[in-house]
Design a protein around this motif. Structure first.
Motif, PDB file in Angstrom:
ATOM      1  N   ALA A  65       0.842  -1.201   0.000  1.00 21.37           N
ATOM      2  CA  ALA A  65       0.000   0.000   0.000  1.00 21.37           C
ATOM      3  C   ALA A  65       0.880   1.254   0.000  1.00 21.37           C
ATOM      4  CB  ALA A  65      -0.922  -0.004   1.212  1.00 21.37           C
ATOM      5  N   GLU A  66       1.979   1.202   0.758  1.00 21.80           N
ATOM      6  CA  GLU A  66       2.915   2.326   0.782  1.00 21.80           C
ATOM      7  C   GLU A  66       3.588   2.503  -0.580  1.00 21.80           C
ATOM      8  OE1 GLU A  66       5.675   1.740   3.934  1.00 21.80           O
ATOM      9  OE2 GLU A  66       4.151   1.848   5.520  1.00 21.80           O
ATOM     10  N   LEU A  67       3.918   1.394  -1.217  1.00 21.79           N
ATOM     11  CA  LEU A  67       4.517   1.470  -2.550  1.00 21.79           C
ATOM     12  C   LEU A  67       3.528   2.044  -3.561  1.00 21.79           C
ATOM     13  CD1 LEU A  67       6.443  -1.923  -2.618  1.00 21.79           C
ATOM     14  CD2 LEU A  67       7.474   0.336  -2.907  1.00 21.79           C
ATOM     15  N   ALA A  68       2.263   1.634  -3.462  1.00 18.30           N
ATOM     16  CA  ALA A  68       1.235   2.173  -4.363  1.00 18.30           C
ATOM     17  C   ALA A  68       1.123   3.681  -4.189  1.00 18.30           C
ATOM     18  CB  ALA A  68      -0.112   1.501  -4.087  1.00 18.30           C
ATOM     19  N   LEU A  69       1.171   4.148  -2.948  1.00 22.66           N
ATOM     20  CA  LEU A  69       1.119   5.582  -2.671  1.00 22.66           C
ATOM     21  C   LEU A  69       2.330   6.289  -3.262  1.00 22.66           C
ATOM     22  CD1 LEU A  69      -0.246   7.966  -1.232  1.00 22.66           C
ATOM     23  CD2 LEU A  69       1.055   7.346   0.828  1.00 22.66           C
TER      24      LEU A  69
END
Length: 225
Positions: free
Chosen positions: A101-105
């Motif tokens: 999720a952090e990578l997607a952000l």
């Protein structure tokens, strides 16, 4: 670091960056003198490059940098699709959802306006690859992926920079990371398939163009793949 490992690392970087172009002869005497190693560790380094498929032994005494043609690239992407689609599925099932999720952000916030932005983007892709490797928990799969990525560096360098493709690649990586974070294995695999299809099409188009595939292309302007 052992002498053979140091020689291998230097030659690998030079092959991937294009300093040593396809067909370049890796003469033992010349390379051992240039790299400051004896013939035995140099031979070990050349043997590893041959095993990797980055060099070819034309005769018992002549080793050259291997060529990269359209057929090679298509075959590389056939393997890449099989490995990365499987990895995306496994990551969706086993991975750290919050990390993806952090990578997607991060992909959503990525900008590609300046040269430094492009370097940061490739660093972000490296983080994504590392997280993917950690998520699958399969040493055989990650080992195969590392080998594919070794060749992919050369393939990316051969393609011209394409701003539209880079922007699309950012969005594609964001979707893959988001699907993994949501534990949607089907979407993660499908998004990976679409990304690789688009990356291959872009690379082949660049190589077919009059100025595509220039050996002088900088690693910082690699086409997104």
């Amino acid at each position: 670091m052992r002498a053979s490992d140091r020689a291998y690392a230097i030659l690998l970087d030079e092959i991937q960056s294009g300093v040593l172009a396809p067909g370049a002869v890796l003469a033992e005497v010349e390379q051992s003198t240039r790299l400051g190693v004896s013939r035995t560790p140099l031979r070990e380094a050349l043997s590893r490059l041959t095993t990797d498929g980055l060099a070819v032994q034309q005769s018992p005494r002549v080793t050259v940098v291997s060529d990269v043609d359209t057929s090679d690239i298509r075959e590389l992407f056939e393997l890449r699709r099989a490995l990365e689609e499987t990895a995306a599925r496994l990551a969706a099932e086993r991975g750290d959802a919050s990390a993806f999720a952090e990578l997607a952000l991060a992909f959503g916030q990525a900008t590609l306006t300046h040269g430094d932005d492009l370097d940061a983007y490739y660093s972000l892709i490296a983080q994504f690859d590392a997280q993917l490797d950690a998520a699958v928990v399969n040493d055989y799969l990650t080992s195969a992926l590392r080998n594919v990525r070794t060749h992919l560096v050369r393939v990316r360098r051969l393609a011209r920079d394409n701003p539209d493709r880079l922007a699309a690649s950012v969005a594609e990586h964001r979707l893959i990371a988001s699907a993994i974070a949501a534990r949607d294995a089907d979407l993660a695999a499908h998004a990976t398939h679409v990304h690789l299809h688009n990356a291959l099409s872009s690379i082949l188009t660049a190589l077919d163009s009059p100025t595509g595939g220039s050996p002088a292309a900088s690693p910082s302007t690699q086409g997104a793949a």
